[in-house]
Design a protein around this motif. Structure first.
Motif, PDB file in Angstrom:
ATOM      1  N   MET A 168       1.178  -1.003  -0.175  1.00 15.14           N
ATOM      2  CA  MET A 168       0.151   0.094  -0.277  1.00 15.14           C
ATOM      3  C   MET A 168       0.977   0.981   0.005  1.00 15.14           C
ATOM      4  SD  MET A 168      -3.232  -0.926   2.452  1.00 15.14           S
ATOM      5  CE  MET A 168      -3.643  -2.302   2.400  1.00 15.14           C
ATOM      6  N   THR A 169       2.191   0.868  -0.624  1.00 14.36           N
ATOM      7  CA  THR A 169       2.781   2.640  -0.756  1.00 14.36           C
ATOM      8  C   THR A 169       3.130   2.537  -2.353  1.00 14.36           C
ATOM      9  OG1 THR A 169       4.385   1.005  -1.061  1.00 14.36           O
ATOM     10  CG2 THR A 169       4.488   1.560   1.274  1.00 14.36           C
ATOM     11  N   LEU A 170       3.327   4.356  -2.870  1.00 15.78           N
ATOM     12  CA  LEU A 170       4.372   4.033  -3.880  1.00 15.78           C
ATOM     13  C   LEU A 170       5.014   3.048  -4.254  1.00 15.78           C
ATOM     14  CD1 LEU A 170       4.380   7.571  -3.951  1.00 15.78           C
ATOM     15  CD2 LEU A 170       3.367   6.303  -5.724  1.00 15.78           C
ATOM     16  N   PRO A 171       4.667   2.423  -5.229  1.00 18.58           N
ATOM     17  CA  PRO A 171       5.549   1.238  -5.836  1.00 18.58           C
ATOM     18  C   PRO A 171       6.971   1.976  -6.493  1.00 18.58           C
ATOM     19  CG  PRO A 171       3.743   1.614  -7.375  1.00 18.58           C
ATOM     20  CD  PRO A 171       3.366   2.838  -6.562  1.00 18.58           C
ATOM     21  N   GLY A 172       8.451   1.255  -5.948  1.00 12.20           N
ATOM     22  CA  GLY A 172       9.352   1.071  -6.138  1.00 12.20           C
ATOM     23  C   GLY A 172       9.747   1.141  -7.802  1.00 12.20           C
ATOM     24  N   TRP A 173       9.103   0.978  -8.183  1.00  8.78           N
ATOM     25  CA  TRP A 173       9.715   1.148  -9.795  1.00  8.78           C
ATOM     26  C   TRP A 173       9.178   3.385 -10.185  1.00  8.78           C
ATOM     27  CZ3 TRP A 173       7.752  -3.052 -13.542  1.00  8.78           C
ATOM     28  CH2 TRP A 173       8.284  -4.201 -13.679  1.00  8.78           C
ATOM     29  N   TYR A 174       8.331   3.344  -9.953  1.00 12.32           N
ATOM     30  CA  TYR A 174       8.181   4.503  -9.956  1.00 12.32           C
ATOM     31  C   TYR A 174       8.903   5.894  -8.751  1.00 12.32           C
ATOM     32  CZ  TYR A 174       4.914   2.012 -13.270  1.00 12.32           C
ATOM     33  OH  TYR A 174       4.210   1.665 -13.692  1.00 12.32           O
ATOM     34  N   MET A 175       9.410   4.931  -8.547  1.00 12.19           N
ATOM     35  CA  MET A 175      10.801   6.338  -7.357  1.00 12.19           C
ATOM     36  C   MET A 175      11.660   6.935  -8.676  1.00 12.19           C
ATOM     37  SD  MET A 175       8.681   7.247  -5.002  1.00 12.19           S
ATOM     38  CE  MET A 175       9.822   8.290  -4.412  1.00 12.19           C
ATOM     39  N   ASN A 176      12.014   5.873  -9.032  1.00 15.68           N
ATOM     40  CA  ASN A 176      13.337   6.260  -9.857  1.00 15.68           C
ATOM     41  C   ASN A 176      13.009   6.799 -11.853  1.00 15.68           C
ATOM     42  OD1 ASN A 176      15.107   5.541  -7.617  1.00 15.68           O
ATOM     43  ND2 ASN A 176      14.355   3.052  -8.157  1.00 15.68           N
ATOM     44  N   ASP A 177      14.239   6.844 -12.228  1.00 11.50           N
ATOM     45  CA  ASP A 177      13.884   7.568 -13.102  1.00 11.50           C
ATOM     46  C   ASP A 177      13.979   6.078 -14.367  1.00 11.50           C
ATOM     47  OD1 ASP A 177      13.919  10.282 -13.344  1.00 11.50           O
ATOM     48  OD2 ASP A 177      15.679  10.334 -13.211  1.00 11.50           O
ATOM     49  N   PHE A 223       6.316   8.993   0.087  1.00 14.57           N
ATOM     50  CA  PHE A 223       6.700   8.195  -1.021  1.00 14.57           C
ATOM     51  C   PHE A 223       7.137   7.496  -0.023  1.00 14.57           C
ATOM     52  CE2 PHE A 223       9.353  11.389  -3.753  1.00 14.57           C
ATOM     53  CZ  PHE A 223       8.269  11.594  -4.161  1.00 14.57           C
ATOM     54  N   PRO A 224       7.279   6.333  -0.037  1.00 14.25           N
ATOM     55  CA  PRO A 224       8.025   5.233   0.508  1.00 14.25           C
ATOM     56  C   PRO A 224       9.178   5.714   1.980  1.00 14.25           C
ATOM     57  CG  PRO A 224       7.869   4.917  -1.467  1.00 14.25           C
ATOM     58  CD  PRO A 224       7.853   6.268  -1.413  1.00 14.25           C
ATOM     59  N   PRO A 225       8.287   4.898   3.294  1.00 17.54           N
ATOM     60  CA  PRO A 225       7.404   3.516   3.139  1.00 17.54           C
ATOM     61  C   PRO A 225       5.877   4.120   3.737  1.00 17.54           C
ATOM     62  CG  PRO A 225       8.525   4.202   4.978  1.00 17.54           C
ATOM     63  CD  PRO A 225       9.114   5.466   3.958  1.00 17.54           C
ATOM     64  N   LYS A 226       5.508   5.537   3.591  1.00 20.34           N
ATOM     65  CA  LYS A 226       4.139   5.815   3.506  1.00 20.34           C
ATOM     66  C   LYS A 226       2.907   4.912   3.636  1.00 20.34           C
ATOM     67  CE  LYS A 226       2.139   9.128   5.934  1.00 20.34           C
ATOM     68  NZ  LYS A 226       1.699   9.667   7.252  1.00 20.34           N
ATOM     69  N   VAL A 227       2.068   4.738   4.264  1.00 22.99           N
ATOM     70  CA  VAL A 227       0.981   3.906   3.977  1.00 22.99           C
ATOM     71  C   VAL A 227      -0.233   4.441   3.479  1.00 22.99           C
ATOM     72  CG1 VAL A 227      -0.519   2.169   4.417  1.00 22.99           C
ATOM     73  CG2 VAL A 227       1.856   2.231   5.505  1.00 22.99           C
ATOM     74  N   CYS A 228      -0.674   4.784   1.658  1.00 24.36           N
ATOM     75  CA  CYS A 228      -1.448   4.970   1.196  1.00 24.36           C
ATOM     76  C   CYS A 228      -2.212   5.478   2.167  1.00 24.36           C
ATOM     77  CB  CYS A 228      -1.616   5.605   0.398  1.00 24.36           C
ATOM     78  SG  CYS A 228      -2.916   3.818  -0.638  1.00 24.36           S
ATOM     79  N   ASP A 229      -3.339   6.705   2.212  1.00 24.15           N
ATOM     80  CA  ASP A 229      -5.301   6.387   2.377  1.00 24.15           C
ATOM     81  C   ASP A 229      -5.677   6.601   1.537  1.00 24.15           C
ATOM     82  OD1 ASP A 229      -7.647   7.109   4.121  1.00 24.15           O
ATOM     83  OD2 ASP A 229      -6.299   9.173   5.197  1.00 24.15           O
ATOM     84  N   LEU A 230      -6.623   5.096   1.715  1.00 23.24           N
ATOM     85  CA  LEU A 230      -7.193   5.403   0.422  1.00 23.24           C
ATOM     86  C   LEU A 230      -8.944   5.832   0.125  1.00 23.24           C
ATOM     87  CD1 LEU A 230      -7.528   1.242  -0.104  1.00 23.24           C
ATOM     88  CD2 LEU A 230      -6.128   3.226  -1.498  1.00 23.24           C
ATOM     89  N   ASN A 231      -9.230   6.025   1.780  1.00 21.15           N
ATOM     90  CA  ASN A 231      -9.788   7.354   2.363  1.00 21.15           C
ATOM     91  C   ASN A 231      -9.075   8.533   2.815  1.00 21.15           C
ATOM     92  OD1 ASN A 231     -12.602   8.011   2.656  1.00 21.15           O
ATOM     93  ND2 ASN A 231     -12.642   7.337   4.407  1.00 21.15           N
ATOM     94  N   PHE A 232      -8.758   8.958   1.779  1.00 21.67           N
ATOM     95  CA  PHE A 232      -8.129  10.386   2.029  1.00 21.67           C
ATOM     96  C   PHE A 232      -8.855  12.042   2.007  1.00 21.67           C
ATOM     97  CE2 PHE A 232      -5.309  13.993   0.134  1.00 21.67           C
ATOM     98  CZ  PHE A 232      -4.607  14.249   1.040  1.00 21.67           C
TER      99      PHE A 232
END
Length: 357
Positions: free
Chosen positions: A1-10, A22-31
């Motif tokens: 439930m975090t931003l995928p690692g692939w998308y943290m790099n060019d 940014f990771p390791p922050k857990v996303c909030d689906l009810n944000f």
């Protein structure tokens, strides 16, 4: 439930994202705003929220997919489906940059696709669509012909314009793709009431007696707010009548009871969110992890001023009423809780309950 690692790099990184998410922050689906809860608690809330949006709150195609588009009706939709409201809209806003006016890139429609994470986000929603079909055992080939015969134009891999019909893309294997089988822990996250039902009934009875003693100006007893609508600058609690509260077992199995918040008028260029609760007796205990939570409304701006158009929110509530032991009551109390400052400028025409097959 975090931003995928692939998308943290060019080359898949976008510097127009909320750095605090940014990771390791857990996303909030009810944000709606940042909170300080622990990751484990956020995961629990997300699982409960997914159960509501995909399982209990989306037992008919219209509830999950949104209202039908019909030929000759000008392409106007009177309400989105559960998955579009959230996690689709909420995740757009959660990812977008908190330093930009509308949380660009992802947080507003005109710029969302500038962020490469836009594409896996939508692919994941397509996966959720497949999961929903399996959970509720729908044969979509027997759906409305107007929907099955709807078509869209796309450019293929050779840059050629092709026309694709809905009926031809219901099976993803025909598109030469299949989604990985993964665990779905949220399927077993049916919530429980925040307050025991006996205590709730007593509190609601006291509320009704107290309300009847108030002056007409102080109380809102009608679920229809009149031609001017009701402003949502603070919480609204109203009593909504149920016309079919004595339904037989077969009727309950064939029809989903639906709460409709209708005539929602929002500022088109604002992010708007409010939550809906049923028979809530303590506003200090509100969470998607409790049965009282019926669903949420989320509007994302397009990035430019467009004509305001009223919309509706439709929430499946049969399971909610059952869990609250309110399925035999002739009426329920509905509470709308604003979650963004923009709700100050949001108007609502009223609430009603209908049944949907």
């Amino acid at each position: 439930m975090t931003l995928p690692g692939w998308y943290m790099n060019d080359p898949f990184f976008d510097d127009q994202r909320d750095f605090s998410h940014f990771p390791p922050k857990v996303c909030d689906l009810n944000f709606h705003e940042d909170n300080d809860i622990e990751p484990e608690e956020q995961i629990h809330l997300n699982l409960a929220f997914m159960y509501k949006q995909v399982v209990s709150g989306a037992k008919t195609p219209e509830l999950f997919m949104g209202c039908p588009y019909k030929a000759g009706e000008g392409g106007v939709c009177d309400g989105p489906g559960t998955v579009e409201v959230a996690p689709h809209n909420t995740m757009h806003k959660w990812v977008g940059s908190n330093s930009q006016p509308a949380r660009e890139d992802m947080g507003v429609f005109y710029s969302a696709a500038r962020d490469p994470v836009f594409y896996p986000h939508h692919a994941n929603l397509d996966r959720v669509w497949e999961v929903w079909r399996g959970v509720h055992k729908f044969d979509l080939h027997n759906m409305d012909p107007d929907w099955l015969n709807s078509s869209f134009y796309f450019y293929d891999e050779n840059s050629q314009l092709v026309r694709i019909y809905v009926r031809d893309v219901l099976n993803t294997t025909k598109l030469r793709s299949v989604y990985e089988e993964v665990d779905l822990p949220w399927l077993n996250m049916r919530p429980k009431p925040s307050v025991p039902s006996k205590m709730t009934k007593q509190a609601l009875k006291l509320r009704e007696n107290k309300t009847m003693l108030q002056s007409p100006r102080e109380r809102i007893l009608s679920a229809e707010f009149g031609s001017g609508g009701q402003n949502l600058d603070s919480s609204i609690t109203v009593k909504v009548h149920r016309s079919k509260y004595n339904r037989r077992k077969q009727e309950k199995e064939e029809e989903e009871e639906v709460l409709v918040v209708h005539g929602i008028d929002v500022q088109s260029d604002e992010y708007v969110k409010f939550d809906v609760y049923i028979n809530l007796v303590d506003e200090s205990i509100v969470s998607p992890s409790f049965s009282e939570f019926a669903g949420t409304f989320v509007h994302i701006p397009h990035g430019k001023r467009v004509a305001n158009r009223k919309t509706n929110l439709k929430l499946g509530i049969s399971e909610v009423l059952e869990d609250l032991e309110a399925d035999s009551d002739d009426s329920i109390w509905v509470t709308l809780i604003p979650r963004t400052k923009s709700c100050t400028y949001t108007l609502i025409d009223g609430l009603q309950i209908e049944c949907m097959r």
